[in-house]
Design an enzyme around this catalytic site. Structure first.
Site, short mmCIF file in Angstrom:
data_model
loop_
_atom_site.label_atom_id
_atom_site.label_comp_id
_atom_site.label_asym_id
_atom_site.label_seq_id
_atom_site.Cartn_x
_atom_site.Cartn_y
_atom_site.Cartn_z
N LYS A 67 -16.51 -6.83 7.49
CA LYS A 67 -15.31 -7.30 7.48
C LYS A 67 -14.63 -7.04 8.92
CE LYS A 67 -11.81 -7.34 3.53
NZ LYS A 67 -11.02 -6.35 2.63
N SER A 116 -3.31 -7.86 3.27
CA SER A 116 -3.08 -7.72 4.80
C SER A 116 -3.83 -8.99 5.60
CB SER A 116 -4.45 -6.50 5.10
OG SER A 116 -4.03 -5.41 4.53
N ARG A 163 -2.15 -5.94 -8.04
CA ARG A 163 -0.84 -7.02 -7.65
C ARG A 163 -1.17 -7.90 -8.71
NH1 ARG A 163 -3.54 -8.46 -2.25
NH2 ARG A 163 -5.09 -7.89 -3.53
N HIS A 187 0.92 -1.36 0.09
CA HIS A 187 0.09 0.12 -0.01
C HIS A 187 0.94 1.29 0.17
CE1 HIS A 187 -2.94 -2.72 2.30
NE2 HIS A 187 -3.49 -2.46 1.04
N1 COA Z 1 -0.33 -3.95 -1.73
C1 COA Z 1 -0.67 -4.95 -0.70
N2 COA Z 1 -2.01 -5.42 -0.60
C2 COA Z 1 -2.88 -4.71 -1.32
C3 COA Z 1 -2.66 -3.83 -2.33
C4 COA Z 1 -1.11 -3.50 -2.37
N3 COA Z 1 -1.03 -2.45 -3.29
N4 COA Z 1 -3.80 -3.49 -3.04
C5 COA Z 1 -4.84 -4.30 -2.32
N5 COA Z 1 -4.35 -5.05 -1.11
C6 COA Z 1 -4.88 -5.94 -0.77
C7 COA Z 1 -5.47 -5.44 0.52
O1 COA Z 1 -4.36 -5.47 1.83
C8 COA Z 1 -6.56 -6.22 1.04
O2 COA Z 1 -6.34 -7.65 1.63
P1 COA Z 1 -7.14 -8.38 2.36
O3 COA Z 1 -8.51 -8.85 1.78
O4 COA Z 1 -6.47 -9.48 3.04
O5 COA Z 1 -7.56 -7.50 3.81
C9 COA Z 1 -7.19 -6.67 -0.41
O6 COA Z 1 -6.06 -6.49 -1.31
C10 COA Z 1 -8.37 -6.10 -0.71
O7 COA Z 1 -8.24 -4.48 -0.81
P2 COA Z 1 -8.95 -3.27 -0.07
O8 COA Z 1 -8.63 -2.13 -0.95
O9 COA Z 1 -8.58 -3.11 1.41
O10 COA Z 1 -10.40 -3.53 -0.12
P3 COA Z 1 -11.41 -4.17 -1.17
O11 COA Z 1 -10.61 -4.37 -2.64
O12 COA Z 1 -12.16 -5.22 -0.66
O13 COA Z 1 -12.24 -2.98 -1.38
C11 COA Z 1 -12.93 -0.60 -1.50
C12 COA Z 1 -11.95 -1.58 -2.00
C13 COA Z 1 -12.90 -0.30 0.07
C14 COA Z 1 -12.44 0.73 -2.44
C15 COA Z 1 -14.55 -1.01 -1.90
O14 COA Z 1 -14.81 -2.31 -1.12
C16 COA Z 1 -15.37 0.13 -1.51
O15 COA Z 1 -15.67 1.08 -2.62
N6 COA Z 1 -16.28 0.15 -0.39
C17 COA Z 1 -17.07 1.05 -0.19
C18 COA Z 1 -18.50 0.65 -0.52
C19 COA Z 1 -19.01 0.99 -1.99
O16 COA Z 1 -18.79 1.93 -2.62
N7 COA Z 1 -19.04 -0.14 -2.69
C20 COA Z 1 -19.38 -0.21 -4.16
C21 COA Z 1 -18.07 -0.46 -4.98
S1 COA Z 1 -18.40 -0.20 -6.45
#
Ligand code: COA
Length: 162
Positions: free
Chosen positions: A42, A130, A91, A18
């Site tokens: 979560k 994570s 990734r 990140h």
């Molecule tokens: N390096 C290391 N790890 C990374 C990474 C990077 N560059 N990019 C992503 N990751 C990992 C994270 O650590 C996380 O790991 P985990 O699942 O083991 O905790 C995983 O990838 C998911 O990433 P994260 O960004 O935390 O969340 P997500 O992909 O589940 O969600 C949001 C992304 C939060 C932006 C999305 O869920 C959101 O917009 N939520 C708000 C509600 C919403 O608007 N929903 C409709 C969306 S269209």
């Protein structure tokens, strides 16, 4: 006009993957907000406020970064803050499908012309997530070099607490 970008996620906890995205993307915009998304589905190791505090600490060397949190739709947060871009890190190829879906859905929900911008994760960090960090740490494995040193110590004390 100030060019503002957003990097949102769970950050439970923030990793060097990140941080690498934040350091690179922050250079592309005038101001860069890292926001912790409150996701009731979560269950986290760290509370939302702890994550915010940890991110503040490990990004304090980057002058244009600020840290926030929000709940609800990302698009609503974007629309009320006027971000020019939402930055995401890719990734591995399996990230792509999910990211494409979210980017296309968000494009419908954004009021303005906010773009979702993808940066390729540095290969050094492409295997990190994570959850994997938490799993390895919970069994006593080393996560040195995969998360900032401050995060290593915070994970250690959190696991001792539990
Ligand atoms: N390096 C290391 N790890 C990374 C990474 C990077 N560059 N990019 C992503 N990751 C990992 C994270 O650590 C996380 O790991 P985990 O699942 O083991 O905790 C995983 O990838 C998911 O990433 P994260 O960004 O935390 O969340 P997500 O992909 O589940 O969600 C949001 C992304 C939060 C932006 C999305 O869920 C959101 O917009 N939520 C708000 C509600 C919403 O608007 N929903 C409709 C969306 S269209």
């Amino acid at each position: 006009m100030e060019r503002k970008a957003l990097y949102a996620g769970s950050f439970d906890p923030i990793t060097n993957g990140h941080l690498n995205i934040i350091e690179r993307a922050a250079k592309m915009y005038d101001s860069f907000t890292v926001a912790v998304v409150v996701n009731p589905n979560k269950k986290g190791l760290f509370t939302i406020d702890e994550r915010v505090e940890i991110i503040r600490r490990v990004t304090e060397h980057i002058p244009n970064v600020s840290v926030d949190k929000f709940d609800g739709l990302l698009a609503d947060y974007v629309n009320s803050n006027g971000f020019a871009a939402v930055v995401r890190g890719l990734r591995v190829t399996t990230d792509f499908e999910n990211e494409l879906q979210m980017a296309q859905m968000n494009a419908r929900l954004f009021n303005g012309d906010t773009e979702t911008v993808f940066l390729m994760t540095d290969p050094e960090y492409s295997f990190i997530s994570s959850s994997l960090i938490k799993e390895v740490a919970s069994y006593g494995g080393s996560v040195d070099g995969l998360v900032p040193e401050y995060v290593v110590s915070r994970i250690r004390s959190k696991l001792e607490e539990e």
